[in-house]
Scaffold this motif. Structure first.
Motif, short mmCIF file in Angstrom:
data_model
loop_
_atom_site.label_atom_id
_atom_site.label_comp_id
_atom_site.label_asym_id
_atom_site.label_seq_id
_atom_site.Cartn_x
_atom_site.Cartn_y
_atom_site.Cartn_z
N UNK A 229 0.91 -1.26 0.16
CA UNK A 229 -0.07 0.06 -0.12
C UNK A 229 0.79 1.26 -0.06
N UNK A 230 0.10 2.33 -0.20
CA UNK A 230 0.80 3.75 -0.14
C UNK A 230 0.65 4.65 0.89
N UNK A 231 0.36 4.19 2.19
CA UNK A 231 0.12 4.97 3.30
C UNK A 231 1.23 5.65 3.65
N UNK A 232 2.46 5.58 3.24
CA UNK A 232 3.36 6.48 3.54
C UNK A 232 3.49 7.79 2.77
N UNK A 233 2.29 7.83 1.78
CA UNK A 233 2.40 9.27 1.30
C UNK A 233 2.11 10.20 2.35
N UNK A 234 1.57 9.87 3.62
CA UNK A 234 1.36 10.96 4.79
C UNK A 234 2.70 10.98 5.61
N UNK A 245 4.99 3.85 -3.32
CA UNK A 245 3.82 3.26 -3.96
C UNK A 245 4.70 3.27 -5.48
N UNK A 246 5.78 3.28 -5.78
CA UNK A 246 6.54 3.21 -6.95
C UNK A 246 5.76 2.33 -7.97
N UNK A 247 6.03 1.02 -7.48
CA UNK A 247 5.46 -0.03 -8.76
C UNK A 247 4.21 0.17 -9.10
N UNK A 248 3.30 0.65 -8.23
CA UNK A 248 1.84 0.81 -8.51
C UNK A 248 1.72 2.05 -9.15
N UNK A 249 2.49 3.19 -9.00
CA UNK A 249 2.50 4.43 -9.88
C UNK A 249 2.97 4.20 -11.13
N UNK A 250 4.43 3.49 -11.29
CA UNK A 250 4.94 3.47 -12.47
C UNK A 250 3.76 2.64 -13.59
N UNK A 251 3.21 1.63 -12.91
CA UNK A 251 2.11 1.21 -13.91
C UNK A 251 1.14 1.85 -14.20
N UNK A 252 0.57 2.84 -13.34
CA UNK A 252 -0.56 3.59 -13.70
C UNK A 252 -0.23 4.67 -14.80
N UNK A 253 1.25 5.04 -14.63
CA UNK A 253 1.62 5.96 -15.66
C UNK A 253 1.95 5.03 -17.07
N UNK A 254 1.75 3.89 -16.99
CA UNK A 254 1.72 3.23 -18.40
C UNK A 254 0.47 2.55 -18.67
N UNK A 454 -2.47 -5.68 -1.00
CA UNK A 454 -2.92 -4.20 -0.78
C UNK A 454 -2.82 -3.17 -2.06
N UNK A 455 -1.75 -3.59 -2.98
CA UNK A 455 -1.62 -2.46 -4.09
C UNK A 455 -2.72 -2.52 -4.79
N UNK A 456 -3.94 -3.60 -4.98
CA UNK A 456 -5.04 -2.98 -5.87
C UNK A 456 -6.00 -2.57 -4.94
N UNK A 457 -7.02 -2.05 -5.58
CA UNK A 457 -8.00 -1.23 -4.98
C UNK A 457 -8.85 -2.09 -4.17
N UNK A 458 -8.59 -3.37 -4.30
CA UNK A 458 -9.20 -4.53 -3.01
C UNK A 458 -10.63 -4.60 -3.12
N UNK A 459 -10.94 -5.57 -2.11
CA UNK A 459 -12.30 -5.65 -1.89
C UNK A 459 -12.80 -5.20 -0.65
N UNK A 460 -12.33 -4.10 -0.13
CA UNK A 460 -12.52 -3.57 1.11
C UNK A 460 -13.38 -2.09 0.91
N UNK A 461 -13.72 -1.73 -0.38
CA UNK A 461 -14.44 -0.35 -0.22
C UNK A 461 -14.04 0.71 0.02
#
Ligand SMILES: Cc1cc2nc3c(=O)[nH]c(=O)nc-3n(C[C@H](O)[C@H](O)[C@H](O)COP(=O)(O)OP(=O)(O)OC[C@H]3O[C@@H](n4cnc5c(N)ncnc54)[C@H](O)[C@@H]3O)c2cc1C
Length: 671
Positions: A229-234, A245-254, A454-461
């Motif tokens: 997950x990306x909680x450390x954005x805080x 978040x780097x891996x998740x963010x890089x694929x977002x950019x692609x 945790x990297x995906x938007x998950x099932x937790x709403x």
């Protein structure tokens, strides 16, 4: 704006997954030997996926930035893992776990995924027990359970306060077997810095060897991101310092859409911040709310006396304490979900009742539990008329058995004995429900690119229930992805080895190298942490537990400003061709600085309160729910998936409308 296709199969919810598995295409064992899969991340999600895919016969290349999969952030998980086993005979079932999760997530998750999660939850426990995970057992030797917030049954399996560690050792040993067989090639101390797409499909990654600084190309027929997950954005959070978040963010950019970035979980029971020089916050597991009671003094005089050291919390009688969760939510009491408990603590502290010097702390008190357990133990052991001291001794021993390592951790950090004086706690950033958008197959909007854990938007709403992250990560890795990826890979059996000597790999590598060179050559004057802290402050103040339109607009502008200053002024000592932790951090903070702005944009768009996202403009104004969060199902019952378009402010919104066919949309009440 377009509508996303979640690829949820038809049929009744309870049959969807079974029918689906019965009809998807399979890859025969001989062909699996010719197929390569890259797994980025070897925490519980990635570790379980890598082990299972290798066991199935695929060639797996697994990557982690730590020196061993054993050090993934998953190791920190304390309290437990949910499963609908109904061992307690208290009425639990697949449906109830499904219902609790959808309701707990404030009706912002995809029904079919959540049902599947509840369905496979029981298999996870069997799998882990077979691996030797030492779950706690009761007097009779059967697996024990405890309760977590937002539910009325006991379905949480645990291993003292170290559940994540024990589960990770299970997944790690399963991986090790495959490493020894040569089916997993493990790349420790490697950081994935980009994904490579060929003809629209994910075909590999660019990674940096964090020890030598070397840039490497790796190809595969499919890529799985399990980077957490990306909680450390805080900046300050309960996450491991390295979580990013780097891996998740890089694929977002692609091309991978990023969903619901504003859904963050602020956990109610963390050790309060002590000052400006802190780099990490510590969680006190939610399991403690099974036995701990949360309170602040009723009178402001007592608050002041405690803050000034004239009184101790133990001096206050029961009548002088405000057990505000029990008062406001009699049905769930101290076990309301995390978002509700966090906001209630903030409300009391904002009203001036915080009990420490910063005014940001409430008490978590075990006195009642110690007494209750002490009396029970005295009866069990046949001690008649036990003294108060004996009751205390017996009760403390039992509490120690249940939560000993957490109490010890608290004492080490705060230097107070929580058996004798209540713990002080305050909410802190803990988990991110938002993440990379995936369909029912866990595939992102890029073909052949998957995202789990945790990297995906998950099932937790919009809000995750306690002990459900481990369940989701392991469900994804052990039981869902290994099936769904096969369906995709069945079309890859004739593809053959994928070359890394192509223009797509050249371009991706160049992008990565250029950025690294920029960092080490920039003649800035400020450290990476300087910018990270600045970002964290904006996030906490304006995109934290409560958000409003004005603050969110300011946050977007301020984050953009910090980002611009970062690219001018950041200073990264050392070289690119060596081990360089500051360089690693620079890349990660650069990504957080983009993600943070998208996060605020998403929060601004969502003009409703739901789960962990509390919009101050959207509260109930009267009735029993007065002052509580107000959801708006007419306008916002959708997943917000953002498409990258350069600047975060320019991201384009795509909606996945959420349909509730098996659960009635209701106002969430824990009263
Ligand atoms: C203190 C704490 C306690 C918790 N307790 C519980 C609990 O009791 N129950 C529960 O259900 N949940 C709990 N959670 C939540 C849960 O621990 C996490 O959600 C879960 O462990 C995440 O697992 P993961 O596999 O998705 O990611 P992680 O465990 O974070 O693993 C991420 C992996 O990705 C790798 N990685 C990341 N980026 C890259 C990259 N660019 N290149 C290469 N590798 C990369 C890392 O090296 C690591 O191997 C807790 C969380 C915290 C913070």
């Amino acid at each position: 704006m377009s509508t996303l296709n979640s690829k949820v199969p038809g049929g009744p919810i309870k049959d969807k997954w079974t029918d689906y598995k019965n009809h998807i295409d399979l890859v025969n064992p001989a062909n699996k030997r010719n197929i390569d899969v890259i797994v980025v991340g070897t925490g519980l999600a990635g570790g379980s996926a890598a082990a299972t895919l290798a066991e199935l016969g695929y060639n797996v290349k697994a990557f982690a930035y730590q020196d061993s999969p054993r050090r993934a952030h998953s190791i920190a998980a304390q309290g437990g893992i949910n499963a609908a086993k109904n061992y307690q005979g208290d009425g639990d079932s697949t449906y109830r776990l499904f219902y609790d999760t959808v309701k707990g997530g404030d009706y912002r998750s995809r029904e079919a995924n959540v049902y599947r999660l509840a369905e496979v939850s029981a298999n996870i426990i069997d799998q882990c027990v077979a691996q030797g995970v030492p779950f706690a057992r009761d007097y009779g030797g059967l697996l024990d359970n405890r309760s977590f917030g937002g539910v009325l049954v006991s379905r949480t399996f645990y291993a003292k306060g170290q559940t994540g560690q024990q589960l990770l050792l299970g997944a790690y040993s399963a991986m090790n077997r495959q490493i020894a067989r040569g089916k997993i090639e493990m790349f420790n101390r490697h950081e994935m810095l980009d994904v490579v797409k060929v003809d629209g499909k994910a075909r590999g990654i660019i990674a940096r060897n964090l020890v030598t600084g070397e840039i490497e190309r790796h190809s595969a027929h499919a890529v799985v991101i399990a980077s957490g997950g990306y909680g450390n954005v805080y900046f300050l959070s309960t996450n491991a310092m390295g979580s990013n978040a780097t891996a998740a963010w890089k694929i977002h950019k692609k091309g991978a859409h990023f969903a619901n970035p504003c859904y963050t979980q602020i956990h109610p029971t963390c050790i309060p911040r002590s000052g400006d020089y802190q780099s990490k916050l510590t969680l006190m597991s939610e399991s403690l709310r099974n036995d701990g009671r949360i309170w602040v003094p009723k009178s402001m005089d007592d608050v002041m006396a405690i803050r000034e050291g004239r009184k101790k919390p133990t001096d206050l009688s029961e009548e002088e304490r405000d057990y505000y969760l029990e008062r406001r939510y009699p049905a769930f009491g101290n076990l309301v979900p995390r978002d509700v408990a966090s906001r209630a603590a903030k409300e009391r502290c904002d009203a001036g009742y915080g009990v420490n010097a910063t005014g940001e702390a409430v008490y978590l008190d075990f006195k009642s539990a110690i007494n209750r357990y002490g009396k029970e133990q005295a009866k069990i052991t046949g001690i008649s008329n036990p003294s108060e001291a004996k009751i205390y001794e017996l009760g403390q021993a039992l509490v120690e058995e249940k939560y000993g390592n957490l109490f010890q951790m608290y004492e080490k950090i705060v230097d107070e004995n929580p058996y004798e004086t209540p713990m002080m706690i305050y909410p802190a950033t803990h988990y991110t429900m938002g993440g990379v958008w995936v369909d029912y197959n866990l595939m992102t909007t890029v073909e052949g690119l998957y995202c789990i854990g945790e990297a995906n938007f998950s099932d937790h709403g919009a809000n995750r229930l306690g002990a459900s992250a481990l369940m989701q990560g392991l469900a994804d890795g052990y039981f869902v992805l290994p099936y769904t990826i096969g369906d995709y890979l069945s079309n890859e059996i004739r593809t053959g080895k994928i070359s890394t000597e192509t223009k797509e790999f050249d371009e991706a590598e160049k992008e990565v190298t250029d950025r690294i060179n920029f960092f080490v050559n920039n003649k800035g004057s400020k450290s990476v942490d300087y910018f990270h802290k600045k970002l964290g402050k904006v996030m906490w103040d304006k995109v934290g537990m409560a958000r409003n339109e004005k603050g969110l607009k300011e946050a977007m502008a301020e984050i953009k400003g910090i980002r611009e200053e970062f690219w001018k002024e950041v200073k990264v000592p050392g070289e690119a061709s060596e081990m360089n932790p500051e360089l690693e951090k620079a890349g990660r903070v650069a990504d957080f600085l983009e993600l943070g702005e998208l996060f605020a944009k998403d929060a601004l768009m969502r003009e409703e309160s739901c789960g962990g996202h509390f919009r101050e403009e959207s509260v109930e104004l009267d009735g029993e729910q007065k002052g509580e969060a107000k959801r708006n199902d007419n306008d916002y019952a959708f997943v917000a998936a953002w498409e990258y378009k350069g600047e975060p402010a320019d991201a384009i919104l795509h909606k996945e409308e959420l349909e509730f066919k098996d659960i009635e949309l209701k106002q969430r009440s824990y009263k």
